[in-house]
Motif scaffolding. Structure first.
Motif, PDB file in Angstrom:
ATOM      1  N   ALA A  70       0.830  -1.208   0.000  1.00 42.30           N
ATOM      2  CA  ALA A  70       0.000   0.000   0.000  1.00 42.30           C
ATOM      3  C   ALA A  70       0.862   1.256   0.000  1.00 42.30           C
ATOM      4  O   ALA A  70       0.519   2.259  -0.646  1.00 42.30           O
ATOM      5  N   ALA A  71       1.988   1.208   0.716  1.00 46.86           N
ATOM      6  CA  ALA A  71       2.877   2.370   0.760  1.00 46.86           C
ATOM      7  C   ALA A  71       3.568   2.593  -0.580  1.00 46.86           C
ATOM      8  O   ALA A  71       3.758   3.736  -1.013  1.00 46.86           O
ATOM      9  N   GLN A  72       3.935   1.501  -1.253  1.00 46.98           N
ATOM     10  CA  GLN A  72       4.651   1.615  -2.522  1.00 46.98           C
ATOM     11  C   GLN A  72       3.711   1.845  -3.701  1.00 46.98           C
ATOM     12  O   GLN A  72       4.092   2.476  -4.692  1.00 46.98           O
ATOM     13  N   HIS A  73       2.484   1.329  -3.594  1.00 41.21           N
ATOM     14  CA  HIS A  73       1.532   1.396  -4.708  1.00 41.21           C
ATOM     15  C   HIS A  73       0.162   1.830  -4.180  1.00 41.21           C
ATOM     16  O   HIS A  73      -0.718   0.988  -3.946  1.00 41.21           O
ATOM     17  N   PRO A  74      -0.047   3.117  -3.977  1.00 41.49           N
ATOM     18  CA  PRO A  74      -1.333   3.597  -3.436  1.00 41.49           C
ATOM     19  C   PRO A  74      -2.533   3.164  -4.264  1.00 41.49           C
ATOM     20  O   PRO A  74      -3.646   3.055  -3.731  1.00 41.49           O
ATOM     21  N   GLU A  75      -2.321   2.892  -5.545  1.00 45.78           N
ATOM     22  CA  GLU A  75      -3.436   2.485  -6.403  1.00 45.78           C
ATOM     23  C   GLU A  75      -3.998   1.114  -6.014  1.00 45.78           C
ATOM     24  O   GLU A  75      -5.074   0.723  -6.486  1.00 45.78           O
ATOM     25  N   LEU A  76      -3.274   0.389  -5.155  1.00 40.82           N
ATOM     26  CA  LEU A  76      -3.741  -0.927  -4.718  1.00 40.82           C
ATOM     27  C   LEU A  76      -4.616  -0.864  -3.466  1.00 40.82           C
ATOM     28  O   LEU A  76      -5.024  -1.911  -2.948  1.00 40.82           O
ATOM     29  N   ALA A  77      -4.919   0.324  -2.995  1.00 46.19           N
ATOM     30  CA  ALA A  77      -5.640   0.461  -1.727  1.00 46.19           C
ATOM     31  C   ALA A  77      -6.958  -0.303  -1.731  1.00 46.19           C
ATOM     32  O   ALA A  77      -7.282  -1.030  -0.777  1.00 46.19           O
TER      33      ALA A  77
ATOM     34  N   GLU B  58      -6.857 -16.950  -5.787  1.00 47.25           N
ATOM     35  CA  GLU B  58      -6.857 -16.540  -7.193  1.00 47.25           C
ATOM     36  C   GLU B  58      -6.855 -15.019  -7.322  1.00 47.25           C
ATOM     37  O   GLU B  58      -6.145 -14.453  -8.161  1.00 47.25           O
ATOM     38  N   ARG B  59      -7.646 -14.338  -6.478  1.00 48.47           N
ATOM     39  CA  ARG B  59      -7.683 -12.879  -6.531  1.00 48.47           C
ATOM     40  C   ARG B  59      -6.319 -12.292  -6.134  1.00 48.47           C
ATOM     41  O   ARG B  59      -5.812 -11.366  -6.767  1.00 48.47           O
ATOM     42  N   GLU B  60      -5.744 -12.843  -5.078  1.00 47.40           N
ATOM     43  CA  GLU B  60      -4.465 -12.331  -4.599  1.00 47.40           C
ATOM     44  C   GLU B  60      -3.381 -12.488  -5.659  1.00 47.40           C
ATOM     45  O   GLU B  60      -2.576 -11.575  -5.889  1.00 47.40           O
ATOM     46  N   GLU B  61      -3.362 -13.642  -6.308  1.00 42.87           N
ATOM     47  CA  GLU B  61      -2.352 -13.873  -7.341  1.00 42.87           C
ATOM     48  C   GLU B  61      -2.566 -12.954  -8.545  1.00 42.87           C
ATOM     49  O   GLU B  61      -1.610 -12.402  -9.097  1.00 42.87           O
ATOM     50  N   ALA B  62      -3.823 -12.790  -8.948  1.00 46.24           N
ATOM     51  CA  ALA B  62      -4.108 -11.953 -10.111  1.00 46.24           C
ATOM     52  C   ALA B  62      -3.794 -10.482  -9.847  1.00 46.24           C
ATOM     53  O   ALA B  62      -3.263  -9.775 -10.716  1.00 46.24           O
ATOM     54  N   GLU B  63      -4.099 -10.016  -8.631  1.00 48.07           N
ATOM     55  CA  GLU B  63      -3.980  -8.586  -8.336  1.00 48.07           C
ATOM     56  C   GLU B  63      -2.598  -8.183  -7.819  1.00 48.07           C
ATOM     57  O   GLU B  63      -2.135  -7.068  -8.091  1.00 48.07           O
ATOM     58  N   LEU B  64      -1.932  -9.067  -7.071  1.00 42.68           N
ATOM     59  CA  LEU B  64      -0.695  -8.664  -6.400  1.00 42.68           C
ATOM     60  C   LEU B  64       0.581  -9.146  -7.078  1.00 42.68           C
ATOM     61  O   LEU B  64       1.613  -8.468  -7.002  1.00 42.68           O
ATOM     62  N   LEU B  65       0.538 -10.322  -7.703  1.00 42.26           N
ATOM     63  CA  LEU B  65       1.778 -10.859  -8.268  1.00 42.26           C
ATOM     64  C   LEU B  65       2.468  -9.899  -9.238  1.00 42.26           C
ATOM     65  O   LEU B  65       3.707  -9.821  -9.241  1.00 42.26           O
ATOM     66  N   PRO B  66       1.728  -9.140 -10.059  1.00 50.31           N
ATOM     67  CA  PRO B  66       2.428  -8.209 -10.957  1.00 50.31           C
ATOM     68  C   PRO B  66       3.234  -7.139 -10.226  1.00 50.31           C
ATOM     69  O   PRO B  66       4.132  -6.520 -10.827  1.00 50.31           O
ATOM     70  N   TYR B  67       2.951  -6.922  -8.940  1.00 50.58           N
ATOM     71  CA  TYR B  67       3.646  -5.880  -8.183  1.00 50.58           C
ATOM     72  C   TYR B  67       4.766  -6.440  -7.304  1.00 50.58           C
ATOM     73  O   TYR B  67       5.460  -5.675  -6.632  1.00 50.58           O
ATOM     74  N   LEU B  68       4.927  -7.764  -7.294  1.00 45.18           N
ATOM     75  CA  LEU B  68       5.912  -8.377  -6.402  1.00 45.18           C
ATOM     76  C   LEU B  68       7.174  -8.796  -7.155  1.00 45.18           C
ATOM     77  O   LEU B  68       7.161  -8.988  -8.349  1.00 45.18           O
TER      78      LEU B  68
END
Length: 241
Positions: free
Chosen positions: A177-184, A231-241
């Motif tokens: 959240a700190a690095q990518h506010p758009e993920l809030a 599935e949601r976590e992988e789809a939404e967060l993996l591109p940012y990790l």
């Protein structure tokens, strides 16, 4: 958690999915092998090479495995049996002494993992999916009576999920959240799912305390909720990790 040991004979890395118990500045694992007559392979490996790798879902760190002996082992095993009687049922039906091992982390904060965080997250998720499939198969074939193996597997999964989600909630999510506010908004949804899954886990543990024919629907509801979350976590967060 994932415990990686070095093969006693092969020298290759071997990873096992284990439940664990926090105990001060160390964690404990139990070499039950499902109540089998022989110690699990990971135990033989760490006896030969006590330096192991521990992955808890957010952090990965090196640890030294210490096999507990004599009175210390007996006292701690008795405490574990109080928390989960299945361990005692295992011990009662076999002649070997089930080992208890302490994993001691060196001083300092744990590291972030071997390789990218995305790879670690996928490995943890794969382990949970595998355990869920195993538990459902055991529930579907057990009928109204639950054996010690089924209860321990379920409770191990509950503990593992709780620890994994806690690590994400207090570590991974705030950092993202700190690095990518758009993920809030995404993180808010994922956190809400953590809370919902926690309720499912409590309900499942309640059913396990008093097994009934209604266990399979409880397990299916947990599987549905957790599968959608992973599935949601992988789809939404993996591109940012």
């Amino acid at each position: 958690m994932l415990l990686t040991t070095t093969g006693a004979r092969s020298g290759r890395a071997h990873t096992a999915v284990l439940g664990y118990y926090p105990d001060g500045d160390r964690v404990l694992v139990v070499g039950s092998a499902g109540g089998g007559p022989k110690h699990p392979d990971w135990y033989h490996n760490l006896v030969a090479n006590p330096e192991v790798t521990v992955e808890t879902g957010l952090f990965t760190y090196q640890a030294t495995a210490v096999v507990l002996r004599d009175a210390e082992r007996d006292d701690i095993f008795a405490r574990l049996v109080e928390a989960e009687p299945g361990w005692g049922e295992y011990q009662a039906r076999i002649t070997r002494t089930i080992p208890v091992v302490a994993l001691v982390q060196p001083p300092g904060p744990p590291g972030g993992g071997r390789g990218p965080v995305s790879e670690l997250l996928k490995r943890i998720h794969t382990a949970f999916r595998r355990e869920l499939a195993l538990i459902r198969r055991e529930v579907a074939t057990s009928g109204a009576s639950l054996g010690a193996r089924l209860r321990v597997n379920c409770l191990t999964l509950c503990q593992g999920l709780h620890n994994h989600h806690t690590g994400e909630s207090v570590g991974l999510f705030p950092a993202l959240a700190a690095q990518h506010p758009e993920l809030a908004d995404v993180i808010a949804v994922l956190q809400a799912e953590h809370d919902q899954i926690a309720v499912r886990l409590e309900e499942l543990q309640g059913v396990l305390a008093d097994p009934s024919p209604d266990l399979l629907p409880e397990v299916d509801q947990l599987i549905d909720a957790l599968t959608a979350h992973l599935e949601r976590e992988e789809a939404e967060l993996l591109p940012y990790l």
